[in-house]
Motif scaffolding. Structure first.
Motif, PDB file in Angstrom:
ATOM      1  N   ASP A 121       2.468  -0.384  -6.647  1.00 41.08           N
ATOM      2  CA  ASP A 121       2.146  -1.748  -7.061  1.00 41.08           C
ATOM      3  C   ASP A 121       1.143  -1.656  -8.201  1.00 41.08           C
ATOM      4  O   ASP A 121       0.170  -0.897  -8.132  1.00 41.08           O
ATOM      5  CB  ASP A 121       1.554  -2.527  -5.888  1.00 41.08           C
ATOM      6  CG  ASP A 121       1.250  -3.988  -6.240  1.00 41.08           C
ATOM      7  OD1 ASP A 121       1.711  -4.459  -7.302  1.00 41.08           O
ATOM      8  OD2 ASP A 121       0.564  -4.642  -5.442  1.00 41.08           O
ATOM      9  N   GLY A 122       1.401  -2.414  -9.257  1.00 38.48           N
ATOM     10  CA  GLY A 122       0.477  -2.378 -10.383  1.00 38.48           C
ATOM     11  C   GLY A 122       0.858  -3.367 -11.454  1.00 38.48           C
ATOM     12  O   GLY A 122       1.552  -4.355 -11.206  1.00 38.48           O
TER      13      GLY A 122
ATOM     14  N   ARG B  36       2.784  -8.039 -13.706  1.00 35.61           N
ATOM     15  CA  ARG B  36       2.842  -7.452 -12.366  1.00 35.61           C
ATOM     16  C   ARG B  36       4.204  -6.813 -12.135  1.00 35.61           C
ATOM     17  O   ARG B  36       5.246  -7.389 -12.443  1.00 35.61           O
ATOM     18  CB  ARG B  36       2.589  -8.542 -11.329  1.00 35.61           C
ATOM     19  CG  ARG B  36       2.367  -8.043  -9.910  1.00 35.61           C
ATOM     20  CD  ARG B  36       1.037  -7.300  -9.795  1.00 35.61           C
ATOM     21  NE  ARG B  36       0.783  -6.967  -8.399  1.00 35.61           N
ATOM     22  CZ  ARG B  36       0.236  -7.793  -7.515  1.00 35.61           C
ATOM     23  NH1 ARG B  36      -0.103  -9.023  -7.877  1.00 35.61           N
ATOM     24  NH2 ARG B  36       0.011  -7.396  -6.290  1.00 35.61           N
ATOM     25  N   VAL B  37       4.204  -5.617 -11.524  1.00 34.44           N
ATOM     26  CA  VAL B  37       5.468  -4.928 -11.280  1.00 34.44           C
ATOM     27  C   VAL B  37       5.338  -4.041 -10.047  1.00 34.44           C
ATOM     28  O   VAL B  37       4.333  -3.361  -9.858  1.00 34.44           O
ATOM     29  CB  VAL B  37       5.895  -4.088 -12.510  1.00 34.44           C
ATOM     30  CG1 VAL B  37       4.868  -3.029 -12.859  1.00 34.44           C
ATOM     31  CG2 VAL B  37       7.261  -3.450 -12.294  1.00 34.44           C
ATOM     32  N   LEU B  38       6.337  -4.111  -9.169  1.00 33.57           N
ATOM     33  CA  LEU B  38       6.478  -3.162  -8.079  1.00 33.57           C
ATOM     34  C   LEU B  38       7.466  -2.092  -8.523  1.00 33.57           C
ATOM     35  O   LEU B  38       8.526  -2.410  -9.077  1.00 33.57           O
ATOM     36  CB  LEU B  38       6.977  -3.857  -6.806  1.00 33.57           C
ATOM     37  CG  LEU B  38       6.071  -4.932  -6.205  1.00 33.57           C
ATOM     38  CD1 LEU B  38       6.687  -5.464  -4.912  1.00 33.57           C
ATOM     39  CD2 LEU B  38       4.673  -4.411  -5.940  1.00 33.57           C
TER      40      LEU B  38
ATOM     41  N   SER C 168      11.527  -4.056   0.704  1.00 38.59           N
ATOM     42  CA  SER C 168      11.770  -5.012  -0.372  1.00 38.59           C
ATOM     43  C   SER C 168      10.739  -6.116  -0.203  1.00 38.59           C
ATOM     44  O   SER C 168      10.808  -6.907   0.745  1.00 38.59           O
ATOM     45  CB  SER C 168      13.192  -5.567  -0.290  1.00 38.59           C
ATOM     46  OG  SER C 168      13.405  -6.524  -1.300  1.00 38.59           O
ATOM     47  N   LEU C 169       9.757  -6.164  -1.083  1.00 39.59           N
ATOM     48  CA  LEU C 169       8.598  -7.028  -0.898  1.00 39.59           C
ATOM     49  C   LEU C 169       8.330  -7.882  -2.126  1.00 39.59           C
ATOM     50  O   LEU C 169       8.733  -7.549  -3.244  1.00 39.59           O
ATOM     51  CB  LEU C 169       7.344  -6.183  -0.627  1.00 39.59           C
ATOM     52  CG  LEU C 169       7.320  -5.309   0.618  1.00 39.59           C
ATOM     53  CD1 LEU C 169       6.114  -4.385   0.559  1.00 39.59           C
ATOM     54  CD2 LEU C 169       7.285  -6.162   1.867  1.00 39.59           C
ATOM     55  N   ASP C 170       7.636  -8.982  -1.890  1.00 39.94           N
ATOM     56  CA  ASP C 170       7.006  -9.715  -2.975  1.00 39.94           C
ATOM     57  C   ASP C 170       5.583  -9.184  -3.116  1.00 39.94           C
ATOM     58  O   ASP C 170       4.974  -8.746  -2.137  1.00 39.94           O
ATOM     59  CB  ASP C 170       6.969 -11.210  -2.665  1.00 39.94           C
ATOM     60  CG  ASP C 170       8.350 -11.838  -2.636  1.00 39.94           C
ATOM     61  OD1 ASP C 170       9.202 -11.399  -3.427  1.00 39.94           O
ATOM     62  OD2 ASP C 170       8.582 -12.731  -1.806  1.00 39.94           O
ATOM     63  N   PRO C 171       5.022  -9.210  -4.314  1.00 43.81           N
ATOM     64  CA  PRO C 171       3.661  -8.678  -4.493  1.00 43.81           C
ATOM     65  C   PRO C 171       2.617  -9.536  -3.777  1.00 43.81           C
ATOM     66  O   PRO C 171       2.792 -10.739  -3.579  1.00 43.81           O
ATOM     67  CB  PRO C 171       3.465  -8.708  -6.004  1.00 43.81           C
ATOM     68  CG  PRO C 171       4.431  -9.714  -6.503  1.00 43.81           C
ATOM     69  CD  PRO C 171       5.610  -9.653  -5.584  1.00 43.81           C
TER      70      PRO C 171
ATOM     71  N   GLU D  53      14.593   1.868 -10.564  1.00 45.64           N
ATOM     72  CA  GLU D  53      15.352   0.815 -11.226  1.00 45.64           C
ATOM     73  C   GLU D  53      14.513   0.102 -12.281  1.00 45.64           C
ATOM     74  O   GLU D  53      15.045  -0.503 -13.217  1.00 45.64           O
ATOM     75  CB  GLU D  53      15.846  -0.190 -10.192  1.00 45.64           C
ATOM     76  CG  GLU D  53      14.734  -0.866  -9.407  1.00 45.64           C
ATOM     77  CD  GLU D  53      15.238  -1.722  -8.263  1.00 45.64           C
ATOM     78  OE1 GLU D  53      14.514  -2.650  -7.873  1.00 45.64           O
ATOM     79  OE2 GLU D  53      16.337  -1.447  -7.759  1.00 45.64           O
ATOM     80  N   VAL D  54      13.177   0.195 -12.168  1.00 50.02           N
ATOM     81  CA  VAL D  54      12.296  -0.455 -13.133  1.00 50.02           C
ATOM     82  C   VAL D  54      12.424   0.183 -14.516  1.00 50.02           C
ATOM     83  O   VAL D  54      12.109  -0.440 -15.532  1.00 50.02           O
ATOM     84  CB  VAL D  54      10.840  -0.405 -12.621  1.00 50.02           C
ATOM     85  CG1 VAL D  54       9.874  -1.042 -13.611  1.00 50.02           C
ATOM     86  CG2 VAL D  54      10.729  -1.111 -11.274  1.00 50.02           C
TER      87      VAL D  54
END
Length: 315
Positions: A221-222, A187-189, A158-161, A198-199
């Motif tokens: 990541d993108g 920005r979206v993980l 579980s990260l922040d970009p 879940e995205v």
């Protein structure tokens, strides 16, 4: 003796499906084979089948076998299948029961530790699925499957970009960086597990991307950008892949793993990257009306939050 395949036959027309539909009742046996099939039907799931008394006792597992004993997965007990299903793979026609593509995900043998009407405890010995599992009935008709062995993979992070710092000039050591377009999107993980993400609640068009991963867990990541009037996921980093965290690896290793996924479709793609090509990439970004370029150090790990290892330079 009752025909254990009666329910199976009642759901299938042998003239319309390539599935095996034996006419005779199964003969009792004492084998101990198992098969797991990846089934891209109306919704992706995995079918776990255990040989028992001449048939394959079957459960549909929407998220696949659990990799961690802390998480149980739903296992829907379905009708017994014929032994010929140990090798079955192919396309079940649309409109037929279970219509969709079925492939053999794993097969092997198993040992029985307990078998009752409400609990089945086995040790699987396959090439991809191995270890002790217990299937148990809950209230009503529902079943769950629990892994009894230690975890087989790192937990999904579980990260922040990772964010670039802004500079007005390109880095002097261009050969130590890869240069990518700054897309100016959202920005979206994208965590993917059990063929789902879940995205997709926000971007439903990403469901096929997640399903294409099958049982392979990943975190992409993108950015979501609009290209030719349609939203597209542009992927430029891979933080987790097939059971292992990649965040401590250098950019070059993560980039190679990302490219190996071959992400290329109408609604998702792998962002281009040019090591050492600072000025040409900046010029191309300017000509295409993009915000600028991002220079990424080739030897840098993934560092959540703002990092000097990534530099944004306006076009």
């Amino acid at each position: 003796m009752p025909d254990k395949l009666e329910k199976y036959r009642s759901k299938r027309d042998a003239s319309r499906t390539p599935e095996p539909v034996p006419g005779a009742a199964p003969e009792p046996g004492d084998g101990a084979a198992f098969v797991i099939q990846e089934h891209h039907a109306r919704s992706l799931h995995w079918d776990l089948r255990l040989e028992r008394d001449g048939v394959l006792v079957s459960w549909a597992v929407p998220k696949g076998l659990p990799a961690d004993p802390s998480t149980n997965h739903l296992a829907v007990h379905t009708e017994d299948h014929p032994m010929e299903y140990l090798d079955f793979h192919g396309e079940i026609p649309k409109g037929e029961y279970g219509g969709g593509t079925m492939t053999v995900w794993d097969r092997g043998t198993y040992e029985t530790e307990k078998w009752s009407d409400r609990e089945v405890k086995v040790v699987l010995r396959g090439s991809r699925a191995s270890g002790r599992f217990v299937l148990f009935q809950t209230d009503g008709k529902n079943w769950m499957i629990h892994r009894m062995d230690p975890p087989t993979r790192d937990p999904l992070p579980s990260l922040d970009p990772m964010l670039p710092v802004e500079r007005t000039r390109l880095p002097r050591d261009a050969d130590g960086h890869a240069f990518e377009f700054a897309w100016g999107g959202e920005r979206v993980l994208v965590p993917i597990d059990g063929g789902r993400t879940e995205v997709a609640r926000r971007y439903p068009w990403l469901r096929p991307l997640a399903a294409s991963f099958g049982s392979r867990a990943a975190v992409l990541d993108g950015e979501v950008v609009t290209l030719a009037g349609a939203e597209v996921l542009v992927c430029y980093d891979l933080l987790y892949d097939d059971g292992h965290s990649l965040v401590a690896l250098p950019y070059t290793a993560r980039r190679a793993a990302l490219e190996a996924l071959g992400l290329a479709a109408a609604r998702w793609q792998t962002a281009p990257s040019w090591p050492g090509q600072a000025k040409p990439v900046r010029q191309a970004a300017r000509e295409q009306g993009l915000p600028g370029v991002v220079a990424k150090r080739l030897d840098s790990p993934y560092e959540p939050g703002e990092s000097k290892s990534w530099i944004f330079v306006p076009a």
